[in-house]
Design a protein around this motif. Structure first.
Motif, PDB file in Angstrom:
ATOM      1  N   VAL A  66       0.853  -1.190   0.000  1.00 32.34           N
ATOM      2  CA  VAL A  66       0.000   0.000   0.000  1.00 32.34           C
ATOM      3  C   VAL A  66       0.890   1.243   0.000  1.00 32.34           C
ATOM      4  O   VAL A  66       1.852   1.333   0.763  1.00 32.34           O
ATOM      5  N   SER A  67       0.577   2.188  -0.864  1.00 41.57           N
ATOM      6  CA  SER A  67       1.354   3.418  -0.951  1.00 41.57           C
ATOM      7  C   SER A  67       0.936   4.397   0.135  1.00 41.57           C
ATOM      8  O   SER A  67      -0.256   4.614   0.374  1.00 41.57           O
ATOM      9  N   PHE A  68       1.915   5.018   0.800  1.00 39.14           N
ATOM     10  CA  PHE A  68       1.633   6.012   1.838  1.00 39.14           C
ATOM     11  C   PHE A  68       1.707   7.432   1.297  1.00 39.14           C
ATOM     12  O   PHE A  68       1.493   8.384   2.035  1.00 39.14           O
ATOM     13  N   GLY A  69       2.030   7.586   0.031  1.00 45.90           N
ATOM     14  CA  GLY A  69       2.141   8.918  -0.555  1.00 45.90           C
ATOM     15  C   GLY A  69       3.583   9.390  -0.599  1.00 45.90           C
ATOM     16  O   GLY A  69       4.436   8.937   0.163  1.00 45.90           O
ATOM     17  N   LYS A  70       3.865  10.326  -1.490  1.00 49.10           N
ATOM     18  CA  LYS A  70       5.234  10.787  -1.716  1.00 49.10           C
ATOM     19  C   LYS A  70       5.840  11.502  -0.513  1.00 49.10           C
ATOM     20  O   LYS A  70       7.050  11.492  -0.314  1.00 49.10           O
ATOM     21  N   GLN A  71       4.999  12.163   0.294  1.00 51.73           N
ATOM     22  CA  GLN A  71       5.529  12.941   1.420  1.00 51.73           C
ATOM     23  C   GLN A  71       5.817  12.088   2.646  1.00 51.73           C
ATOM     24  O   GLN A  71       6.433  12.565   3.593  1.00 51.73           O
ATOM     25  N   ASP A  72       5.369  10.839   2.636  1.00 52.10           N
ATOM     26  CA  ASP A  72       5.447  10.004   3.832  1.00 52.10           C
ATOM     27  C   ASP A  72       6.759   9.232   3.868  1.00 52.10           C
ATOM     28  O   ASP A  72       7.073   8.473   2.960  1.00 52.10           O
ATOM     29  N   LEU A  73       7.521   9.420   4.949  1.00 53.68           N
ATOM     30  CA  LEU A  73       8.828   8.777   5.056  1.00 53.68           C
ATOM     31  C   LEU A  73       8.782   7.436   5.778  1.00 53.68           C
ATOM     32  O   LEU A  73       9.795   6.735   5.829  1.00 53.68           O
ATOM     33  N   ILE A  74       7.642   7.067   6.357  1.00 56.45           N
ATOM     34  CA  ILE A  74       7.555   5.752   6.996  1.00 56.45           C
ATOM     35  C   ILE A  74       7.780   4.658   5.965  1.00 56.45           C
ATOM     36  O   ILE A  74       8.533   3.709   6.186  1.00 56.45           O
ATOM     37  N   GLN A  75       7.136   4.801   4.818  1.00 51.86           N
ATOM     38  CA  GLN A  75       7.299   3.805   3.768  1.00 51.86           C
ATOM     39  C   GLN A  75       8.743   3.717   3.312  1.00 51.86           C
ATOM     40  O   GLN A  75       9.301   2.622   3.158  1.00 51.86           O
ATOM     41  N   ASN A  76       9.382   4.864   3.111  1.00 50.01           N
ATOM     42  CA  ASN A  76      10.787   4.864   2.698  1.00 50.01           C
ATOM     43  C   ASN A  76      11.685   4.253   3.774  1.00 50.01           C
ATOM     44  O   ASN A  76      12.646   3.532   3.468  1.00 50.01           O
ATOM     45  N   ALA A  77      11.380   4.556   5.043  1.00 53.06           N
ATOM     46  CA  ALA A  77      12.173   4.002   6.144  1.00 53.06           C
ATOM     47  C   ALA A  77      12.076   2.488   6.163  1.00 53.06           C
ATOM     48  O   ALA A  77      13.078   1.787   6.368  1.00 53.06           O
ATOM     49  N   ILE A  78      10.877   1.960   5.963  1.00 49.17           N
ATOM     50  CA  ILE A  78      10.689   0.514   5.968  1.00 49.17           C
ATOM     51  C   ILE A  78      11.456  -0.131   4.829  1.00 49.17           C
ATOM     52  O   ILE A  78      12.101  -1.168   5.004  1.00 49.17           O
ATOM     53  N   ARG A  79      11.400   0.474   3.657  1.00 50.83           N
ATOM     54  CA  ARG A  79      12.153  -0.075   2.517  1.00 50.83           C
ATOM     55  C   ARG A  79      13.651  -0.131   2.831  1.00 50.83           C
ATOM     56  O   ARG A  79      14.342  -1.104   2.507  1.00 50.83           O
ATOM     57  N   SER A  80      14.155   0.924   3.468  1.00 49.40           N
ATOM     58  CA  SER A  80      15.580   0.961   3.802  1.00 49.40           C
ATOM     59  C   SER A  80      15.916  -0.048   4.886  1.00 49.40           C
ATOM     60  O   SER A  80      16.932  -0.752   4.808  1.00 49.40           O
ATOM     61  N   ILE A  81      15.076  -0.119   5.921  1.00 42.93           N
ATOM     62  CA  ILE A  81      15.328  -1.051   7.014  1.00 42.93           C
ATOM     63  C   ILE A  81      15.339  -2.489   6.507  1.00 42.93           C
ATOM     64  O   ILE A  81      16.063  -3.339   7.028  1.00 42.93           O
ATOM     65  N   ASN A  82      14.562  -2.759   5.474  1.00 40.52           N
ATOM     66  CA  ASN A  82      14.573  -4.094   4.867  1.00 40.52           C
ATOM     67  C   ASN A  82      15.972  -4.504   4.434  1.00 40.52           C
ATOM     68  O   ASN A  82      16.327  -5.686   4.455  1.00 40.52           O
ATOM     69  N   SER A  83      16.775  -3.524   4.034  1.00 41.74           N
ATOM     70  CA  SER A  83      18.129  -3.844   3.575  1.00 41.74           C
ATOM     71  C   SER A  83      19.135  -3.870   4.722  1.00 41.74           C
ATOM     72  O   SER A  83      20.248  -4.372   4.562  1.00 41.74           O
ATOM     73  N   PHE A  84      18.755  -3.326   5.890  1.00 39.60           N
ATOM     74  CA  PHE A  84      19.651  -3.299   7.048  1.00 39.60           C
ATOM     75  C   PHE A  84      19.441  -4.484   7.984  1.00 39.60           C
ATOM     76  O   PHE A  84      20.393  -4.991   8.591  1.00 39.60           O
ATOM     77  N   GLU A  85      18.197  -4.888   8.133  1.00 40.15           N
ATOM     78  CA  GLU A  85      17.837  -5.877   9.137  1.00 40.15           C
ATOM     79  C   GLU A  85      17.319  -7.152   8.471  1.00 40.15           C
ATOM     80  O   GLU A  85      16.751  -7.125   7.393  1.00 40.15           O
ATOM     81  N   SER A  86      17.479  -8.262   9.165  1.00 41.00           N
ATOM     82  CA  SER A  86      16.973  -9.547   8.663  1.00 41.00           C
ATOM     83  C   SER A  86      15.559  -9.760   9.191  1.00 41.00           C
ATOM     84  O   SER A  86      15.331 -10.515  10.139  1.00 41.00           O
ATOM     85  N   ILE A  87      14.605  -9.091   8.560  1.00 40.18           N
ATOM     86  CA  ILE A  87      13.204  -9.186   8.967  1.00 40.18           C
ATOM     87  C   ILE A  87      12.381  -9.538   7.734  1.00 40.18           C
ATOM     88  O   ILE A  87      12.478  -8.861   6.713  1.00 40.18           O
ATOM     89  N   THR A  88      11.585 -10.583   7.824  1.00 43.92           N
ATOM     90  CA  THR A  88      10.771 -10.988   6.687  1.00 43.92           C
ATOM     91  C   THR A  88       9.635  -9.999   6.464  1.00 43.92           C
ATOM     92  O   THR A  88       9.226  -9.282   7.381  1.00 43.92           O
TER      93      THR A  88
END
Length: 351
Positions: A66-88
């Motif tokens: 689900v898209s949170f919109g261009k201004q929302d950084l939660i979605q971007n943070a989650i995408r980045s954390i996916n590459s940092f942490e081993s979380i399914t």
């Protein structure tokens, strides 16, 4: 949706927190505060709340795309954390929270603390309206200072590394936690639906279900009926012969997009292929024709053999049935846009 009233508390100010919303932060911030309050905690570290914000939104972003919109950084943070942490992508919320809350990864910590720039103090805006000629910086400092004295009966006091829930609010938060959460999710659903106007069933994509519904009914009452007559069908993906008792029931368009188990989107498939397909999209030009033919034949067989079959009603929700059969053009008008929208929302195609 109206919040429970209180003679002692300015509930109207709590409701006003969502009057001007350009991102999902406030929804997930309040949900995180409610979770802390239910644990009996008055002093809550910001790190805990930021970790809960991400864990509460993890499934919606990762599994349902689900898209949170261009201004929302939660979605971007989650995408980045996916590459940092081993979380399914479909990890349990509490597991995601514990990993984020305890991680030593500096990149993850930096992403979590980014939300400190705006979320904690601007959430309290209704309690501390802007004064004439006051800059944002001046107002932020004032909110920190005055909230620490619980002026205007603010929901919490703001400190550098933590918040302290106002003791006058704690009983209200705990006793009305269910309604307050529903209030958050209702407003969140409206906000996300505005950002995803063509995505189906947004409300059911906000929380990971405890369990997925099984597909035994669709197997035994529909596709087994088809196989009883035909003996076998070919898997539209692999060409393998599928017989009764040796096939998987799979979603043509992924469940993580349509969020339902309606029979018009379900077909038998090779078990091993079904596992590898995961939530990827079928290529319309390659697979729609065999998918349609399989659905058409199945509908006609089931309607003839078990005319009172409740699963036949699933077709009536989206299709106009002509002469006891499924119109190919009408079916295409349903399937093709769904695949296109899902692709635009980040779902990948099969290779």
């Amino acid at each position: 949706m109206i919040l429970p009233e209180s003679k002692e508390l300015p509930v109207n100010l709590l409701a006003a927190c969502f009057n001007k919303t350009s991102a999902t932060y406030k929804f997930y911030w309040l949900l995180s505060i409610l979770q802390a309050a239910e644990n009996g905690t008055l002093k809550v570290t910001k790190r805990e709340l930021f970790s809960r914000m991400i864990s509460n939104s993890w499934f919606t972003v990762n599994y349902f795309n689900v898209s949170f919109g261009k201004q929302d950084l939660i979605q971007n943070a989650i995408r980045s954390i996916n590459s940092f942490e081993s979380i399914t992508i479909d990890e349990k919320r509490e597991t995601v929270f514990q990993k984020l809350f305890t991680t030593k990864n500096s990149d993850t910590e930096k992403l979590l603390w980014h939300f400190n720039k705006n979320v904690p103090h601007w959430f309290l805006s209704p309690w501390f309206p802007k004064i004439e000629n006051e800059t944002d910086s001046m107002r932020e400092k004032r909110i920190y200072s005055e909230s620490q004295r619980f002026e205007s009966k603010s929901l919490y006091a703001l400190h550098q590394d933590y918040i302290e829930i106002n003791p006058f609010w704690i009983n209200y938060l705990i006793s009305n936690a269910r309604v307050l959460k529903d209030f958050c999710f209702w407003n969140l659903a409206l906000f996300l639906q505005s950002k995803n106007p063509n995505v189906p069933d947004i409300p059911n994509k906000l929380i990971k279900p405890a369990t997925r519904n099984g597909l035994n009914k669709q197997r035994t009452q529909f596709w087994d009926v088809v196989l009883d007559e035909l003996g076998s069908v070919d898997c539209i993906y692999t060409g393998e012969k599928l017989i009764k008792g040796n096939y998987a029931v799979e979603h043509f368009i992924p469940y993580s997009f349509v969020s339902h188990d309606l029979i018009w989107n379900l077909i038998p498939a090779d078990k091993s292929f079904n596992s590898s397909k995961s939530n990827r999209l079928p290529i319309f030009e390659k697979y729609f024709e065999p998918f349609y033919q399989l659905q058409k034949n199945a509908y006609e067989i089931v309607r003839r053999r078990t005319p009172k079959n409740k699963l036949l009603e699933d077709y009536l929700t989206v299709l106009h049935i002509e002469e006891n059969s499924i119109n190919q053009d009408k079916f295409k008008e349903i399937i093709q846009p769904l695949i296109s929208i899902a692709s635009n929302n980040g779902f990948e195609f099969m290779k």
